[in-house]
Design a protein around this motif. Structure first.
Motif, PDB file in Angstrom:
ATOM      1  N   SER A   7       0.745  -1.193  -0.089  1.00  9.98           N
ATOM      2  CA  SER A   7       0.006  -0.004  -0.021  1.00  9.98           C
ATOM      3  C   SER A   7       0.823   1.248   0.059  1.00  9.98           C
ATOM      4  CB  SER A   7      -1.007  -0.015   1.262  1.00  9.98           C
ATOM      5  OG  SER A   7      -0.042   0.240   2.420  1.00  9.98           O
ATOM      6  N   GLY A   8       0.294   2.349  -0.252  1.00  9.08           N
ATOM      7  CA  GLY A   8       1.175   3.567  -0.138  1.00  9.08           C
ATOM      8  C   GLY A   8       1.305   4.487  -1.683  1.00  9.08           C
ATOM      9  N   GLY A   9       1.039   3.599  -2.466  1.00 11.27           N
ATOM     10  CA  GLY A   9       1.502   4.028  -3.900  1.00 11.27           C
ATOM     11  C   GLY A   9       0.473   5.219  -4.257  1.00 11.27           C
ATOM     12  N   CYS A  22       4.411  -2.758   3.304  1.00 11.85           N
ATOM     13  CA  CYS A  22       3.918  -4.077   2.852  1.00 11.85           C
ATOM     14  C   CYS A  22       3.866  -4.786   4.327  1.00 11.85           C
ATOM     15  CB  CYS A  22       5.262  -4.624   2.031  1.00 11.85           C
ATOM     16  SG  CYS A  22       5.186  -6.367   1.677  1.00 11.85           S
ATOM     17  N   ALA A  23       2.549  -5.296   4.286  1.00 11.43           N
ATOM     18  CA  ALA A  23       2.151  -6.030   5.455  1.00 11.43           C
ATOM     19  C   ALA A  23       2.044  -7.281   5.074  1.00 11.43           C
ATOM     20  CB  ALA A  23       0.600  -5.601   5.732  1.00 11.43           C
ATOM     21  N   TYR A  94       5.514  -1.034  -7.945  1.00 10.16           N
ATOM     22  CA  TYR A  94       6.342  -1.343  -7.017  1.00 10.16           C
ATOM     23  C   TYR A  94       5.810  -2.656  -6.374  1.00 10.16           C
ATOM     24  CZ  TYR A  94       9.284   2.824  -7.571  1.00 10.16           C
ATOM     25  OH  TYR A  94      10.070   3.650  -7.847  1.00 10.16           O
ATOM     26  N   TYR A  95       6.846  -3.867  -6.229  1.00  7.01           N
ATOM     27  CA  TYR A  95       6.434  -4.946  -5.648  1.00  7.01           C
ATOM     28  C   TYR A  95       7.034  -5.301  -4.401  1.00  7.01           C
ATOM     29  CZ  TYR A  95       4.168  -5.861 -10.107  1.00  7.01           C
ATOM     30  OH  TYR A  95       3.550  -5.867 -11.227  1.00  7.01           O
ATOM     31  N   GLY A 112       3.635  -9.516  -3.418  1.00  6.31           N
ATOM     32  CA  GLY A 112       2.625  -8.935  -3.411  1.00  6.31           C
ATOM     33  C   GLY A 112       1.838  -8.381  -4.622  1.00  6.31           C
ATOM     34  N   GLN A 113       0.941  -8.035  -4.747  1.00  8.29           N
ATOM     35  CA  GLN A 113      -0.019  -7.539  -5.893  1.00  8.29           C
ATOM     36  C   GLN A 113       0.787  -6.450  -6.699  1.00  8.29           C
ATOM     37  OE1 GLN A 113      -0.759  -6.735  -2.973  1.00  8.29           O
ATOM     38  NE2 GLN A 113      -1.601  -4.512  -3.400  1.00  8.29           N
ATOM     39  N   GLY A 114       1.554  -5.546  -6.091  1.00  4.98           N
ATOM     40  CA  GLY A 114       2.033  -4.432  -6.597  1.00  4.98           C
ATOM     41  C   GLY A 114       1.173  -2.806  -6.428  1.00  4.98           C
ATOM     42  N   THR A 115       1.892  -2.065  -6.362  1.00  5.39           N
ATOM     43  CA  THR A 115       1.290  -0.543  -5.838  1.00  5.39           C
ATOM     44  C   THR A 115       1.821   0.240  -6.826  1.00  5.39           C
ATOM     45  OG1 THR A 115       0.680   0.817  -4.301  1.00  5.39           O
ATOM     46  CG2 THR A 115       2.722   0.031  -4.162  1.00  5.39           C
ATOM     47  N   GLN A 116       1.115   1.009  -7.536  1.00  8.06           N
ATOM     48  CA  GLN A 116       1.568   2.048  -8.635  1.00  8.06           C
ATOM     49  C   GLN A 116       1.885   3.302  -8.026  1.00  8.06           C
ATOM     50  OE1 GLN A 116       1.323   1.657 -12.073  1.00  8.06           O
ATOM     51  NE2 GLN A 116       2.656   3.618 -12.095  1.00  8.06           N
TER      52      GLN A 116
END
Length: 121
Positions: A7-9, A22-23, A94-95, A112-116
């Motif tokens: 999260s956080g992207g 990243c949890a 970002y992964y 993880g699934q990634g965050t843009q």
């Protein structure tokens, strides 16, 4: 088994900052080396930063040294990537990745699934 959720992207202007989180699930999080990777459109997934299980050893890609900081909180089963002085070329998905080995690479078993992250000029 470890499950990772980033999260956080988001969208930020050049020169700005973002903090990715990243949890992780699992009861042995401190035994996993963790890392961040990124993939821009049409490009391969590249290493960004890694951190050892107890946080004592970190490594960075040359392109982010001095701007990005990886950290972890084993009590919270979380790993973070503080990104400062962002540049348009940092734009990517970002992964978060983890391994019970010593070195986390693109061959890591857990992702993880990634965050843009999008950096505008």
């Amino acid at each position: 088994q470890v499950q990772l959720v980033e999260s956080g992207g988001g969208l930020v202007q050049a020169g700005g900052s973002l903090r990715l989180s990243c949890a992780a699930s699992g009861r042995t999080f401190s035994s996993y080396a963790m890392g961040w990777f990124r993939q821009a459109p049409g490009k391969e997934r590249d290493f960004v930063a890694s951190i050892s299980g107890h946080g004592g050893t970190t490594h960075y890609a040359d392109s982010v040294k001095g701007r990005f900081t990886i950290s972890r909180d084993n009590a919270k089963n979380a790993v973070y990537l503080q990104m400062n002085s962002l540049k348009p070329e940092d734009t990517a998905v970002y992964y978060c990745a983890g391994t019970d080995g010593v070195v986390v690479t693109t061959g890591a078993p857990y992702w993880g699934q990634g965050t843009q992250v999008t950096v505008s000029s």
